[in-house]
Motif scaffolding. Structure first.
Motif, PDB file in Angstrom:
ATOM      1  N   UNK A   1       0.835  -1.206   0.000  1.00  0.00           N
ATOM      2  CA  UNK A   1       0.000   0.000   0.000  1.00  0.00           C
ATOM      3  C   UNK A   1       0.869   1.256   0.000  1.00  0.00           C
ATOM      4  N   UNK A   2       1.917   1.284   0.849  1.00  0.00           N
ATOM      5  CA  UNK A   2       2.807   2.444   0.889  1.00  0.00           C
ATOM      6  C   UNK A   2       3.564   2.597  -0.427  1.00  0.00           C
ATOM      7  N   UNK A   3       3.964   1.469  -1.023  1.00  0.00           N
ATOM      8  CA  UNK A   3       4.646   1.526  -2.323  1.00  0.00           C
ATOM      9  C   UNK A   3       3.722   2.093  -3.390  1.00  0.00           C
ATOM     10  N   UNK A   4       2.440   1.736  -3.319  1.00  0.00           N
ATOM     11  CA  UNK A   4       1.470   2.294  -4.259  1.00  0.00           C
ATOM     12  C   UNK A   4       1.419   3.809  -4.142  1.00  0.00           C
ATOM     13  N   UNK A   5       1.347   4.318  -2.893  1.00  0.00           N
ATOM     14  CA  UNK A   5       1.299   5.765  -2.687  1.00  0.00           C
ATOM     15  C   UNK A   5       2.563   6.443  -3.214  1.00  0.00           C
TER      16      UNK A   5
ATOM     17  N   UNK B   1      -6.336   5.869  -1.917  1.00  0.00           N
ATOM     18  CA  UNK B   1      -6.070   4.764  -2.840  1.00  0.00           C
ATOM     19  C   UNK B   1      -5.160   3.725  -2.197  1.00  0.00           C
ATOM     20  N   UNK B   2      -4.111   4.200  -1.520  1.00  0.00           N
ATOM     21  CA  UNK B   2      -3.174   3.272  -0.866  1.00  0.00           C
ATOM     22  C   UNK B   2      -3.865   2.451   0.216  1.00  0.00           C
ATOM     23  N   UNK B   3      -4.724   3.090   1.022  1.00  0.00           N
ATOM     24  CA  UNK B   3      -5.411   2.361   2.083  1.00  0.00           C
ATOM     25  C   UNK B   3      -6.415   1.372   1.504  1.00  0.00           C
ATOM     26  N   UNK B   4      -7.030   1.685   0.380  1.00  0.00           N
ATOM     27  CA  UNK B   4      -7.924   0.722  -0.276  1.00  0.00           C
ATOM     28  C   UNK B   4      -7.142  -0.509  -0.732  1.00  0.00           C
ATOM     29  N   UNK B   5      -5.909  -0.283  -1.214  1.00  0.00           N
ATOM     30  CA  UNK B   5      -5.048  -1.418  -1.579  1.00  0.00           C
ATOM     31  C   UNK B   5      -4.773  -2.272  -0.351  1.00  0.00           C
ATOM     32  N   UNK B   6      -4.426  -1.617   0.761  1.00  0.00           N
ATOM     33  CA  UNK B   6      -4.126  -2.334   2.002  1.00  0.00           C
ATOM     34  C   UNK B   6      -5.340  -3.147   2.470  1.00  0.00           C
ATOM     35  N   UNK B   7      -6.498  -2.505   2.546  1.00  0.00           N
ATOM     36  CA  UNK B   7      -7.702  -3.183   3.046  1.00  0.00           C
ATOM     37  C   UNK B   7      -8.135  -4.306   2.117  1.00  0.00           C
ATOM     38  N   UNK B   8      -7.986  -4.093   0.800  1.00  0.00           N
ATOM     39  CA  UNK B   8      -8.374  -5.137  -0.151  1.00  0.00           C
ATOM     40  C   UNK B   8      -7.475  -6.357  -0.032  1.00  0.00           C
ATOM     41  N   UNK B   9      -6.166  -6.121   0.097  1.00  0.00           N
ATOM     42  CA  UNK B   9      -5.237  -7.246   0.258  1.00  0.00           C
ATOM     43  C   UNK B   9      -5.498  -7.991   1.564  1.00  0.00           C
TER      44      UNK B   9
ATOM     45  N   UNK C   1      -8.620  -9.998   1.128  1.00  0.00           N
ATOM     46  CA  UNK C   1      -8.409 -11.157   0.253  1.00  0.00           C
ATOM     47  C   UNK C   1      -7.729 -12.293   1.002  1.00  0.00           C
ATOM     48  N   UNK C   2      -6.748 -11.941   1.839  1.00  0.00           N
ATOM     49  CA  UNK C   2      -6.064 -12.963   2.640  1.00  0.00           C
ATOM     50  C   UNK C   2      -7.048 -13.600   3.617  1.00  0.00           C
ATOM     51  N   UNK C   3      -7.856 -12.768   4.283  1.00  0.00           N
ATOM     52  CA  UNK C   3      -8.806 -13.298   5.268  1.00  0.00           C
ATOM     53  C   UNK C   3      -9.884 -14.139   4.597  1.00  0.00           C
TER      54      UNK C   3
ATOM     55  N   UNK D   1     -16.002 -10.273  -1.754  1.00  0.00           N
ATOM     56  CA  UNK D   1     -16.620  -8.944  -1.734  1.00  0.00           C
ATOM     57  C   UNK D   1     -17.115  -8.605  -0.348  1.00  0.00           C
ATOM     58  N   UNK D   2     -17.739  -9.566   0.316  1.00  0.00           N
ATOM     59  CA  UNK D   2     -18.230  -9.312   1.665  1.00  0.00           C
ATOM     60  C   UNK D   2     -17.068  -9.044   2.617  1.00  0.00           C
ATOM     61  N   UNK D   3     -15.958  -9.734   2.440  1.00  0.00           N
ATOM     62  CA  UNK D   3     -14.793  -9.522   3.295  1.00  0.00           C
ATOM     63  C   UNK D   3     -14.215  -8.123   3.101  1.00  0.00           C
ATOM     64  N   UNK D   4     -14.211  -7.648   1.847  1.00  0.00           N
ATOM     65  CA  UNK D   4     -13.716  -6.287   1.573  1.00  0.00           C
ATOM     66  C   UNK D   4     -14.614  -5.253   2.237  1.00  0.00           C
TER      67      UNK D   4
END
Length: 432
Positions: A129-133, A171-179, A182-184, A193-196
């Protein structure tokens, strides 16, 4: 196809991607690091130390994952800070990502040495996420210039720079939360989708605070220099202790409910750890059906307390198997348990679930009664544990449940239980 998607575990790919990000940034930053002034190098080291220390101060949020708010805020702040090299150009994104990577890796090592365990999955998601930012803000061209170059052309419009930072940080935090989601989802076999959505709902407030803190660090660096880092991380330190205290209270709350649920075991009304087994099955089914974390928490509490009404019985039911009791007795147990829970004044949702846990599914199918899904799940989970053979063979229990399919039990819940049991059978050690 749906079940196959549930079985995908992204922890490995995310780890590989984050490792590639680290190695790539370290390789690419070789040339950029040689053009740094002493002041910029010192500031990078201070950010690195803040990220490392922040990585050791982790919080466990409602969804059960660990996060490091101070590390994330410092990483975002570094991604947006206008550091320049000796030629006057902004420091390359590869240098920033390399600094963040080293800081997070060092923090992970410190945490490992201090506690003996450190999970890298969350760190990998935060790094990406930080790399994305950093890449979006410092490397991607927008109209011939990067965003960090555009901000130098708006010295009188700092509000516009703040908007850009907040946008990229979001945008970066959305990447973090999505990843993380996805892992969970892969680990718990829950809908992606429900997990996101659940991750955003549970962490949205904290994510907003982190994005804002990162932007404030970068904006204040323009005026007060590196002093902006401790200045705007300090409120997060206070937040850390406040959330830690809340987490401790929540843990104590769960332990209290667990102790209360064991009352029927100790009094001889139910089999040993019956409530714990029912809660385990019910939560697994709830995850499989896409329940959110708040719903799962109420479901777990209700499952633990579902037999509490048995303490009002004059004589125990044989083996505590309420599924064998007369419908009127089942309803009385459910009602008494719900009334006991209502006296707490804080578990009204749980009491409502308990009240309806013995209601047959035909009430929904034939009369349209609004029966909570959690109640339907507990009814099936309780029947499964009551009917299971002492040897652990679940075939007889499932056969009995299928006899009441559509009448006593919700077919969707039974299908979900079948999937949960099949997954557990596949993951069990051979010969067990």
């Amino acid at each position: 196809m749906r079940e196959r998607l549930r079985r995908i575990d992204l922890r490995g790919p995310i780890g590989v991607l984050s490792a590639a990000c680290v190695l790539g940034s370290l390789w690419m930053s070789r040339g950029g690091a040689t053009g740094l002034t002493g002041d910029v190098a010192l500031e990078l080291v201070l950010f690195l130390v803040a990220i490392a220390l922040g990585e050791t101060a982790r919080l466990t949020i409602l969804t059960g994952r660990a996060t490091a708010p101070m590390s994330t805020a410092a990483a975002l702040g570094l991604s947006f800070t206008a550091l320049t090299s000796t030629d006057g150009r902004p420091v390359d994104a590869s240098v920033v990502v390399a600094t963040i990577s080293i800081g997070m890796a060092l923090g992970l090592l410190l945490l490992r040495l201090a506690t003996g365990s450190a999970h890298w999955g969350g760190t990998a998601a935060r790094l990406l996420a930080a790399a994305t930012a950093a890449v979006v803000y410092r490397s991607v061209d927008f109209g011939g210039r990067t965003l960090i170059e555009w901000q130098d052309r708006w010295p009188g419009d700092r509000w516009l720079v703040a908007v850009l930072m907040l946008t990229v940080g979001t945008l970066a935090m959305l990447v973090d939360l999505t990843l993380e989601a996805a892992v969970r989802a892969g680990r718990d076999h829950a809908p992606l989708l429900r997990s996101i959505v659940d991750e955003v709902r549970s962490s949205g407030g904290l994510a907003t605070a982190l994005v804002t803190s990162g932007a404030l660090i970068a904006l204040a660096d323009f005026a007060v220099g590196v002093a902006a880092l401790p200045l705007f991380l300090f409120p997060l330190v206070l937040t850390y202790f406040a959330v830690q205290r809340y987490a401790t209270i929540r843990t104590t709350y769960r332990q209290t409910i667990g102790a209360l649920s064991s009352l029927t075991d100790r009094a001889g009304y139910t089999r040993t750890q019956h409530a714990e087994r029912v809660a385990d099955i019910a939560v697994a089914v709830g995850r499989d059906m896409g329940m959110g974390q708040r719903e799962l928490t109420d479901l777990e509490y209700a499952a633990l307390l579902h037999d509490l009404g048995q303490v009002a019985l004059r004589e125990p039911i044989p083996r505590g198997a309420t599924v064998m009791a007369a419908p009127a007795d089942q309803q009385r147990i459910a009602h008494d348990g719900a009334e006991i829970v209502r006296t707490t004044g804080v578990l009204d949702n749980v009491a409502e679930i308990l009240e309806a846990q013995t209601t047959p599914y035909r009430q929904v199918r034939e009369f349209g009664q609004n029966l909570p899904m959690s109640s339907r799940i507990i009814k099936v989970a309780n029947a499964y544990d009551d009917l299971q053979d002492p040897g652990g063979d679940n075939r007889r229990a499932m056969e009995r449940i299928h006899l009441g399919l559509g009448y006593e039990y919700d077919p969707r819940v039974v299908d979900s239980l079948t999937r949960v049991l099949e997954r557990r059978r596949r993951s069990a050690p051979s010969g067990s």
